[in-house]
Design an enzyme around this catalytic site. Structure first.
Site, PDB file in Angstrom:
ATOM      1  CG  ASN A 161      23.167 -14.639  -4.441  1.00 30.19           C
ATOM      2  OD1 ASN A 161      23.787 -14.449  -3.236  1.00 30.19           O
ATOM      3  ND2 ASN A 161      21.917 -14.287  -4.818  1.00 30.19           N
ATOM      4  CG  ASP A 186      31.394 -18.535  -2.434  1.00 36.40           C
ATOM      5  OD1 ASP A 186      30.568 -19.422  -2.273  1.00 36.40           O
ATOM      6  OD2 ASP A 186      31.957 -18.566  -3.483  1.00 36.40           O
ATOM      7  N   GLY A 235      22.826 -18.027   2.273  1.00 38.83           N
ATOM      8  CA  GLY A 235      23.122 -19.096   1.533  1.00 38.83           C
ATOM      9  C   GLY A 235      21.875 -20.190   1.409  1.00 38.83           C
ATOM     10  CD  GLU A 257      17.868 -13.084   5.988  1.00 39.77           C
ATOM     11  OE1 GLU A 257      16.917 -13.433   5.260  1.00 39.77           O
ATOM     12  OE2 GLU A 257      17.483 -12.129   6.729  1.00 39.77           O
ATOM     13  CB  CYS A 291      17.743 -15.035  -2.243  1.00 43.30           C
ATOM     14  SG  CYS A 291      17.769 -13.306  -1.850  1.00 43.30           S
ATOM     15  CD  GLU A 389      17.140 -21.040  -4.334  1.00 44.41           C
ATOM     16  OE1 GLU A 389      17.833 -21.806  -4.009  1.00 44.41           O
ATOM     17  OE2 GLU A 389      17.113 -19.911  -3.908  1.00 44.41           O
TER      18      GLU A 389
HETATM   19  P1  NAD Z   1      25.828 -21.977   0.098  1.00 44.66           P
HETATM   20  O1  NAD Z   1      25.149 -22.409   1.000  1.00 44.66           O
HETATM   21  O2  NAD Z   1      26.334 -23.059  -0.940  1.00 44.66           O
HETATM   22  O3  NAD Z   1      27.074 -21.211   0.361  1.00 44.66           O
HETATM   23  C1  NAD Z   1      26.800 -19.990   1.222  1.00 44.66           C
HETATM   24  C2  NAD Z   1      28.073 -19.670   1.993  1.00 44.66           C
HETATM   25  O4  NAD Z   1      28.164 -20.650   3.017  1.00 44.66           O
HETATM   26  C3  NAD Z   1      29.634 -19.734   1.386  1.00 44.66           C
HETATM   27  O5  NAD Z   1      30.168 -18.603   1.928  1.00 44.66           O
HETATM   28  C4  NAD Z   1      29.958 -21.140   1.423  1.00 44.66           C
HETATM   29  O6  NAD Z   1      31.328 -21.274   1.440  1.00 44.66           O
HETATM   30  C5  NAD Z   1      29.639 -21.263   2.893  1.00 44.66           C
HETATM   31  N1  NAD Z   1      29.617 -22.724   3.351  1.00 44.66           N
HETATM   32  C6  NAD Z   1      29.556 -23.821   2.365  1.00 44.66           C
HETATM   33  N2  NAD Z   1      29.462 -24.874   3.302  1.00 44.66           N
HETATM   34  C7  NAD Z   1      29.441 -24.437   4.594  1.00 44.66           C
HETATM   35  C8  NAD Z   1      29.301 -25.190   6.011  1.00 44.66           C
HETATM   36  N3  NAD Z   1      29.233 -26.489   5.850  1.00 44.66           N
HETATM   37  N4  NAD Z   1      29.457 -24.323   6.991  1.00 44.66           N
HETATM   38  C9  NAD Z   1      29.442 -23.010   6.861  1.00 44.66           C
HETATM   39  N5  NAD Z   1      29.384 -22.550   5.764  1.00 44.66           N
HETATM   40  C10 NAD Z   1      29.483 -23.072   4.441  1.00 44.66           C
HETATM   41  O7  NAD Z   1      24.873 -21.089  -0.954  1.00 44.66           O
HETATM   42  P2  NAD Z   1      25.541 -20.217  -2.479  1.00 44.66           P
HETATM   43  O8  NAD Z   1      25.160 -21.576  -3.331  1.00 44.66           O
HETATM   44  O9  NAD Z   1      26.524 -19.611  -2.197  1.00 44.66           O
HETATM   45  O10 NAD Z   1      24.210 -19.146  -2.712  1.00 44.66           O
HETATM   46  C11 NAD Z   1      23.060 -19.426  -3.132  1.00 44.66           C
HETATM   47  C12 NAD Z   1      21.744 -19.878  -2.146  1.00 44.66           C
HETATM   48  O11 NAD Z   1      21.710 -18.791  -1.374  1.00 44.66           O
HETATM   49  C13 NAD Z   1      20.710 -19.956  -2.860  1.00 44.66           C
HETATM   50  O12 NAD Z   1      19.698 -20.955  -2.211  1.00 44.66           O
HETATM   51  C14 NAD Z   1      19.971 -18.629  -2.358  1.00 44.66           C
HETATM   52  O13 NAD Z   1      18.607 -18.439  -2.399  1.00 44.66           O
HETATM   53  C15 NAD Z   1      20.605 -18.327  -1.261  1.00 44.66           C
HETATM   54  N6  NAD Z   1      20.398 -16.870  -0.819  1.00 44.66           N
HETATM   55  C16 NAD Z   1      19.532 -16.331  -0.012  1.00 44.66           C
HETATM   56  C17 NAD Z   1      19.562 -14.984   0.379  1.00 44.66           C
HETATM   57  C18 NAD Z   1      18.467 -14.544   1.310  1.00 44.66           C
HETATM   58  O14 NAD Z   1      18.391 -13.420   1.923  1.00 44.66           O
HETATM   59  N7  NAD Z   1      17.348 -15.199   1.890  1.00 44.66           N
HETATM   60  C19 NAD Z   1      20.331 -14.152  -0.387  1.00 44.66           C
HETATM   61  C20 NAD Z   1      21.215 -14.605  -1.178  1.00 44.66           C
HETATM   62  C21 NAD Z   1      21.278 -15.821  -1.640  1.00 44.66           C
END
Ligand code: NAD
Length: 520
Positions: A161, A186, A235, A257, A291, A389
């Site tokens: 994102n 990602d 994530g 995060e 986020c 969310e």
């Molecule tokens: P996600 O958890 O699906 O993926 C995040 C990353 O983790 C990607 O690179 C993905 O390929 C990787 N991943 C997937 N499965 C994994 C595993 N089993 N082990 C290790 N890595 C793995 O999240 P998303 O859909 O890409 O992002 C959206 C989410 O991120 C939302 O919930 C959002 O709130 C959160 N987010 C949080 C912040 C913050 O600063 N708190 C910032 C941005 C996004």
């Protein structure tokens, strides 16, 4: 592809070929899509287990020399990077938009944050990581120095994102602290990471220090954790839990995060001329795929009707569209999956009795994954979007009778990432902030005031994680503390004639005597 959606020259095939060479990957190709059209954007090689091993080895080999370099020289890379980001902003905006589908203005906020951060880190790294002399166990006789040493190889796993901010921004602190990076962006936003890496190499970073690996999150993510000395993960909360469990097996530190369900409180004394556009920006930036995004608004009954009418009217006028120009207020969602989730949340809430005050539908004529910014009210607690969310352009407005009710509702969430309060009374707003269980609180702003204040460390509470982004803590968190105490003159235990009772008396007197020294 027509007009504004045609790929700009910065994304010409030859340029993409060149960028792709930055991936440590010899595995099968995987395709990414241009969210503006849903058509293929590019194909990228994925990383095999051997690629991951080789990338980790290269990074570790480079890290040894990097860690020994004077911190001032490492920090200079950060200072030079700011200028490069500002100079190349056009190309950076193109690639961020092409991969995420967001509007150009929203892409620019990513650059702003990283540009602020590069300068901050460039300036504070040397002093923050410098060895410190501290009072020792025995005054004069114990000399203590505390050193900060890099952890070694930091695994960075980032989402789609905010790919520049959460890749380059978070990676930079780890690098300037003397670490190497094994980065898995990602799969949809690898090009942004590659361009960021290219810029930082141009700013002076030895290329091997930042390895980029690509592939399915469930495979390459764990493989990164297994090869790293610490993990920075951004994530979803669900994936964050898996990351924490995997890292715990190896007893390595994690910075997590995670997600949010961020509330905004509009007090009766709020300046609605500022609160309405501020709330619109906070709810719909990057089409709500932020986020920090506000998904719940609690507005005091006295101004609820006025606020809601004006908020819905401004939302109605937002122009949704896709393209590399500045013509649209809101861009596309990033994927078909995001669109389906947003539509599910709205459909479910409406079926359970929620009313739609604006939006509430996809806009295929604007782009295949576009969704109208949506304002809901009367959302029942049984609706999915009440607690979960949405991560899209959907907000629920609820009138409240008092600050107490607003706090109770705002706090009724497992998350604690960001919150916003609008009020003309600074004292009352600060008092309210102290009652909210959230890592970030913005007063008379939605999210950018706290997020853009890069001198201040931020991190989520509760299920939103608990990392150390920004501030000196971002540097310190990717180091190990090493305390070196040198004993001179007298030993720490019994010595000479001071044994048994006389030693105990002496030490008790010493403890009382040193109270006159500052800080003892
Ligand atoms: P996600 O958890 O699906 O993926 C995040 C990353 O983790 C990607 O690179 C993905 O390929 C990787 N991943 C997937 N499965 C994994 C595993 N089993 N082990 C290790 N890595 C793995 O999240 P998303 O859909 O890409 O992002 C959206 C989410 O991120 C939302 O919930 C959002 O709130 C959160 N987010 C949080 C912040 C913050 O600063 N708190 C910032 C941005 C996004």
């Amino acid at each position: 592809m027509d007009g504004q959606r045609a790929l700009p020259p910065t994304l010409a095939p030859a340029r993409l070929d060149h960028l792709r060479r930055g991936i440590s990957g010899t595995g099968p190709l995987q395709q990414t899509l241009l969210p503006f059209t849903g058509e293929p954007l590019t194909e990228l090689p994925t990383s095999t287990a051997d690629d991951l091993d080789a990338a980790a080895d290269r990074a570790r080999a480079a890290q040894a020399g990097w860690a020994e370099m004077p911190t001032r020289e490492r920090a200079a890379v950060g200072l030079r990077l700011q200028e490069l980001i500002l100079d190349r902003s056009g190309a950076l905006l193109d690639v961020i938009q092409a991969e995420t589908g967001k509007a150009r203005g929203h892409a620019f906020t990513e650059l702003l944050e990283v540009a602020l951060l590069t300068r901050f880190l460039g300036l504070v790294t040397p002093a923050t990581l410098a060895p410190r002399s501290l009072p020792g166990a025995l005054p004069i006789f114990t000399q203590v120095r505390q050193h900060r040493t890099p952890v070694g190889l930091v695994g960075l796993i980032s989402p789609w994102n905010y790919p520049f901010s959460l890749g380059v921004g978070d990676g930079l602190a780890a690098l300037l602290a003397g670490n190497a990076l094994l980065h898995k962006p990602d799969s949809q936003t690898v090009l942004t990471a590659l361009l960021g890496r290219e810029l930082i190499i141009e700013a002076g970073l030895p290329a091997d220090l930042w390895q980029i690996v690509v592939g399915p999150g469930g495979e390459v993510g764990p493989a990164v954790i297994d090869r790293s000395d610490q993990v920075i993960f951004t994530g979803s909360t669900a994936t964050g839990r898996q990351v924490a469990e995997r890292a715990a097996r190896r007893m390595i530190k994690t910075s997590l995060e995670l997600g949010g369900k961020n509330p905004m409180i509009i007090r009766a004394d709020a300046d609605l001329d500022r609160a309405v556009p501020g709330a619109v920006a906070a709810c719909f930036s990057s089409a709500g795929q932020l986020c920090e995004s506000i998904e719940r608004i609690y507005v005091h009954r006295a101004v609820a009707a006025d606020f809601t009418r004006r908020f819905a009217a401004v939302t109605d006028r937002l122009v949704v569209g896709t393209g590399f120009g500045d013509d649209y207020d809101i861009g596309s969602l990033t994927s078909a999956g995001q669109l389906a989730k947003v539509d599910d949340h709205v459909t479910d809430a409406v079926a359970l009795g929620a009313r739609v005050l604006s939006g509430g539908r996809p806009v295929p004529e604007a782009g295949p994954y576009c969704y109208r910014p949506t304002v809901l009210t009367d959302v029942p607690s049984t609706a999915r979007c009440y607690r979960e969310e949405t991560f899209g352009p959907v907000v629920a407005i609820t009138p409240v009778e008092s600050d107490d009710e607003a706090v109770a509702l705002a706090a009724d969430s497992e998350y604690g990432l960001n919150a916003s309060i609008w009020s003309a009374d600074a004292r009352a707003a600060r008092a309210l902030a102290a009652r909210l269980p959230s890592g970030k609180i913005n007063i008379n702003d939605g999210f950018a005031a706290a997020y853009g204040s890069v001198h201040a460390s931020i991190g989520g509470w509760g299920r939103s994680g608990g990392g150390h982004r920004h501030g000196r803590e971002a540097l310190l968190s990717v180091t190990r503390v090493q305390t070196v105490a040198r004993q001179v003159g007298v030993p720490t235990g019994e010595f000479g004639p001071f044994r048994g009772l006389s030693y105990r008396r002496l030490m008790s007197d010493v403890l009382r005597a040193v109270r006159i020294l500052p800080g003892r």
